[in-house]
Design an enzyme around this catalytic site. Sequence first.
Site, PDB file in Angstrom:
ATOM      1  N   ASP A   1      52.729  64.401 117.463  1.00  0.00           N
ATOM      2  CA  ASP A   1      52.544  63.213 116.623  1.00  0.00           C
ATOM      3  C   ASP A   1      53.870  62.496 116.400  1.00  0.00           C
ATOM      4  OD1 ASP A   1      50.970  61.475 115.147  1.00  0.00           O
ATOM      5  OD2 ASP A   1      51.327  62.544 113.268  1.00  0.00           O
TER       6      ASP A   1
ATOM      7  N   ASP B   1      44.746  63.486 111.157  1.00  0.00           N
ATOM      8  CA  ASP B   1      45.680  64.047 110.179  1.00  0.00           C
ATOM      9  C   ASP B   1      44.952  64.896 109.150  1.00  0.00           C
ATOM     10  OD1 ASP B   1      47.757  62.662 111.451  1.00  0.00           O
ATOM     11  OD2 ASP B   1      47.323  60.860 110.288  1.00  0.00           O
TER      12      ASP B   1
END
Length: 392
Positions: free
Chosen positions: A167, A313
């Site tokens: 990420d 997330d």
Amino acid sequence: MFLVVLLVSILNSSSSLSVTSIATIAYSETSSDSSWDKFLGALLNSLAFVAVVTVATFILVLFFYLRCTNFLRIYMGFSSFVVLGFMGGEIALFLIEKFSVPVDCITFLVLLFNFAVIGVLAVFMSKMAIVVTQGYLVLIGMLVAYWFTLLPEWTTWVLLVAMALYDLAAVLLPVGPLRLLVELAMSREEDIPALVYEARPVTHHDPASGPVQRRIWRERGNVRRDSEGNSSSNSSVNVVSDSDSTVSIVQAGHSGTRIARVEEGQVSERDAELSAPLISPRMDGQDGTSAESLMLEGMGLGSSGAIKLGLGDFIFYSVLVGRAAMYDFMTVYACYLAIVAGLGITLMLLALYQRALPALPVSIALGVLFYFLTRFLLEVFIVQCSLNLVMF
């Protein structure tokens, strides 16, 4: 996260289900393997999973670049239907078996099909109440996160760290797929067809009570730049408009005083902390389009004032807490506080740097660190204190 912990607490003791997926394609963990072998196998599994995710994200960027938005929405809808129908149905069967719920297969299939179809419509295909959409997004994240907790322990922890690093690279590197996707969406002023959780601020306003005032931060550098650029005139006016209100900041050239009008309400210099937008805009171009206002959509702060966060997330936050719940609730509390603290740090960095930032690295790093500190240090200390009747 709470729902994942609840599912793990209910089903973990009764079901010993093992999952075979892309995350276990390179190595299958067994109890007889050494710790080093488990770590190397988990590292191979994580590299394979990250590689597949990277390729899939670049394919998503390619389709979005070719303006195949409808195809992407159909694919996302089909994926949501699979998650709600198959994964949700499997977990529903576990719960039915656990609590001995009397239900026939026809009724179960009809209810499950309607549940999945309504979920797809709520998320993608139609406009429903925001509460319904948010509820289905939470359910999708919960179902995927629970299936991730069924992975082997070493693979789960290494995979969390690997996804946090991915990420970080995908958002910050110039050739990162997520950065390319966000920049492409901002240049076209289009929404990214993805599963995004949106927290909209809800304000109950009584017209008789006066104007609505939003919480906004003080403008620093832009007022100075605007006053220098317009020094020949007596005053300068900057107007920032969103979907709900118009905020005007007026700087008088002679007196130096400022008055902010927020939806026909006035705020004097005494309340200057509330006299500028959250992130100060700069007006570029002849059409009055703000470059930073376009950037806000990519960061998760749209013109509507809503905070947006990718569902992935939330999924990996829940995976971390769910894996911690398999050991002890003390580690659950520590991981939860670490994730919330990491999310708060990310939001502060977001306001500071005013650019798209990854939401996983800080929270996952703190969560993993707090898990192992709690498991190997704090728990031992508290247990010894309890055994020796030491109170503090």
